[in-house]
Design a protein around this motif. Structure first.
Motif, PDB file in Angstrom:
ATOM      1  N   GLU A   1      -8.390   6.744  -4.789  1.00  0.00           N
ATOM      2  CA  GLU A   1      -6.899   7.111  -4.466  1.00  0.00           C
ATOM      3  C   GLU A   1      -6.366   5.623  -4.219  1.00  0.00           C
ATOM      4  O   GLU A   1      -5.329   5.098  -4.961  1.00  0.00           O
ATOM      5  CB  GLU A   1      -6.210   8.148  -3.960  1.00  0.00           C
TER       6      GLU A   1
ATOM      7  N   ARG B   1      -2.854   0.627 -10.733  1.00  0.00           N
ATOM      8  CA  ARG B   1      -1.441   0.643 -11.704  1.00  0.00           C
ATOM      9  C   ARG B   1      -1.546   1.738 -12.302  1.00  0.00           C
ATOM     10  O   ARG B   1      -0.906   1.471 -13.574  1.00  0.00           O
ATOM     11  CB  ARG B   1      -0.689  -0.206 -11.893  1.00  0.00           C
TER      12      ARG B   1
ATOM     13  N   PRO C   1       4.746   4.630  -4.716  1.00  0.00           N
ATOM     14  CA  PRO C   1       3.444   5.878  -4.149  1.00  0.00           C
ATOM     15  C   PRO C   1       3.166   6.677  -3.384  1.00  0.00           C
ATOM     16  O   PRO C   1       3.912   5.844  -2.417  1.00  0.00           O
ATOM     17  CB  PRO C   1       2.805   4.545  -4.572  1.00  0.00           C
TER      18      PRO C   1
ATOM     19  N   CYS D   1      -4.005   2.912  -7.437  1.00  0.00           N
ATOM     20  CA  CYS D   1      -3.104   2.285  -6.916  1.00  0.00           C
ATOM     21  C   CYS D   1      -3.017   0.993  -6.709  1.00  0.00           C
ATOM     22  O   CYS D   1      -2.271   0.402  -7.671  1.00  0.00           O
ATOM     23  CB  CYS D   1      -2.627   2.913  -5.401  1.00  0.00           C
TER      24      CYS D   1
ATOM     25  N   ARG E   1       0.755  -1.338  -0.413  1.00  0.00           N
ATOM     26  CA  ARG E   1      -0.158  -0.009   0.099  1.00  0.00           C
ATOM     27  C   ARG E   1       0.732   1.393  -0.242  1.00  0.00           C
ATOM     28  O   ARG E   1       1.868   1.366   0.100  1.00  0.00           O
ATOM     29  CB  ARG E   1      -1.000  -0.118   1.209  1.00  0.00           C
ATOM     30  N   PRO E   2       0.338   2.683  -0.131  1.00  0.00           N
ATOM     31  CA  PRO E   2       0.729   3.556   0.017  1.00  0.00           C
ATOM     32  C   PRO E   2       1.205   4.179   0.298  1.00  0.00           C
ATOM     33  O   PRO E   2       0.882   3.995   1.691  1.00  0.00           O
ATOM     34  CB  PRO E   2       0.341   4.352  -1.751  1.00  0.00           C
TER      35      PRO E   2
ATOM     36  N   LEU F   1      -2.667  10.816  -5.295  1.00  0.00           N
ATOM     37  CA  LEU F   1      -1.520  10.160  -5.407  1.00  0.00           C
ATOM     38  C   LEU F   1      -0.371  10.492  -6.197  1.00  0.00           C
ATOM     39  O   LEU F   1      -1.097   9.971  -7.159  1.00  0.00           O
ATOM     40  CB  LEU F   1      -2.329   8.668  -5.755  1.00  0.00           C
TER      41      LEU F   1
END
Length: 289
Positions: free
Chosen positions: A213, A220, A192, A217, A172-173, A186
């Motif tokens: 967002e 992609r 990210p 992510c 996860r970002p 993002l």
């Protein structure tokens, strides 16, 4: 070089035809086929346009471009005069009485052909597109670096982790806060990061933004947009390449909204729509790249 230009032009023309067909089909079938499938179609088209066959090793069999173009024979448009050899001095210099001395050959001047000039123009255009995009990206990152803060609110962190767990996201970002933002953002290809706005949003609005967002992510979408940018750099002379980039931007957002709606109860769809419209109206008001 001529073969490369021919392959690039043929590929660009064939891609234009495919892009126009996809644009018409996407407009006609928008209610029947979701944005996810349109994004897949754009991905396949961009992958084909991203690598001209001429730059692929010969051992790999490449499908020929759908449209073949034949150009007239390459011709020289400029030829520099030949350079005279430097005079020989010292012991090796022939005397006035020597006969049968062979004059030193002249050094040929450089030439500029039509294909070389076209290649230089194409290369300059592609480099300019990439350089401008890189400068804008660096400006955005610098703007965020000056204003970002670590996410420290336990409730927000728990909500973020709960949403990511619900989407089964192992990677996860990073989570941060940028008070100057008006909606979540993002950024980052390889690492990210999700930045939340500093203003007090409603609990549901913040959750909708994070969920939106996170879908970007997981799908992609940033990579797909980067691929579309590379296609624009290669085919900057073709307006259809820029239409494809706009379609990618639009359909990634639609695909993201469609997936978010499947995760939300039906009674929250209207509220999510209002939140997305409000975020779209404020986008670009706090920062212009």
């Amino acid at each position: 070089m001529t073969d490369f230009l021919l392959d690039l032009l043929s590929l660009s023309l064939g891609g234009s035809l495919a892009a126009l067909v996809l644009l018409v089909l996407s407009r006609c079938s928008r209610l029947r086929y979701g944005g996810r499938w349109r994004c897949l179609a754009w991905l396949l088209l961009c992958l084909r346009l991203a690598v001209p066959g001429a730059v692929i090793p010969v051992e790999i069999e490449v499908l020929p471009a759908p449209i073949q173009v034949e150009l007239p024979a390459d011709r020289v448009i400029y030829e520099a005069p030949a350079r005279q050899p430097a005079p020989v001095t010292g012991e090796m210099a022939p005397t006035a009485g020597e006969s049968g001395a062979v004059p030193a050959p002249q050094e040929p001047g450089w030439t500029l052909s039509a294909s070389q000039m076209i290649f230089a123009i194409w290369l300059a255009g592609g480099v300019s597109v990439l350089a401008l995009s890189l400068v804008r990206h660096r400006r955005c990152l610098a703007w965020l670096d000056q204003r970002k803060l670590p996410a420290e609110d336990p409730a927000v962190i728990r909500r973020f982790n709960r949403l990511a767990d619900g989407m089964k996201m192992e990677k996860r970002p990073d989570l941060g806060v940028c008070p100057a933002l008006s909606s979540p953002m993002l950024v980052g290809l390889f690492h990210p990061a999700l930045f939340l706005p500093g203003e007090d949003l409603g609990e549901k609005e913040l959750e909708y933004g994070m969920l939106h967002e996170l879908v970007h992510c997981r799908r992609r979408h940033i990579w797909l947009k980067a691929l579309a940018l590379w296609v624009c750099a290669l085919h900057w002379f073709n307006p259809c390449a820029w239409l494809v980039a706009r379609a990618v931007e639009r359909d990634t957002e639609l695909a993201c909204d469609e997936e978010v709606l499947t995760c939300l109860p039906r009674d929250q769809h209207a509220a999510y729509g209002r939140a997305i419209l409000a975020a779209a109206q404020q986008k670009g008001a706090t920062y212009e790249t």
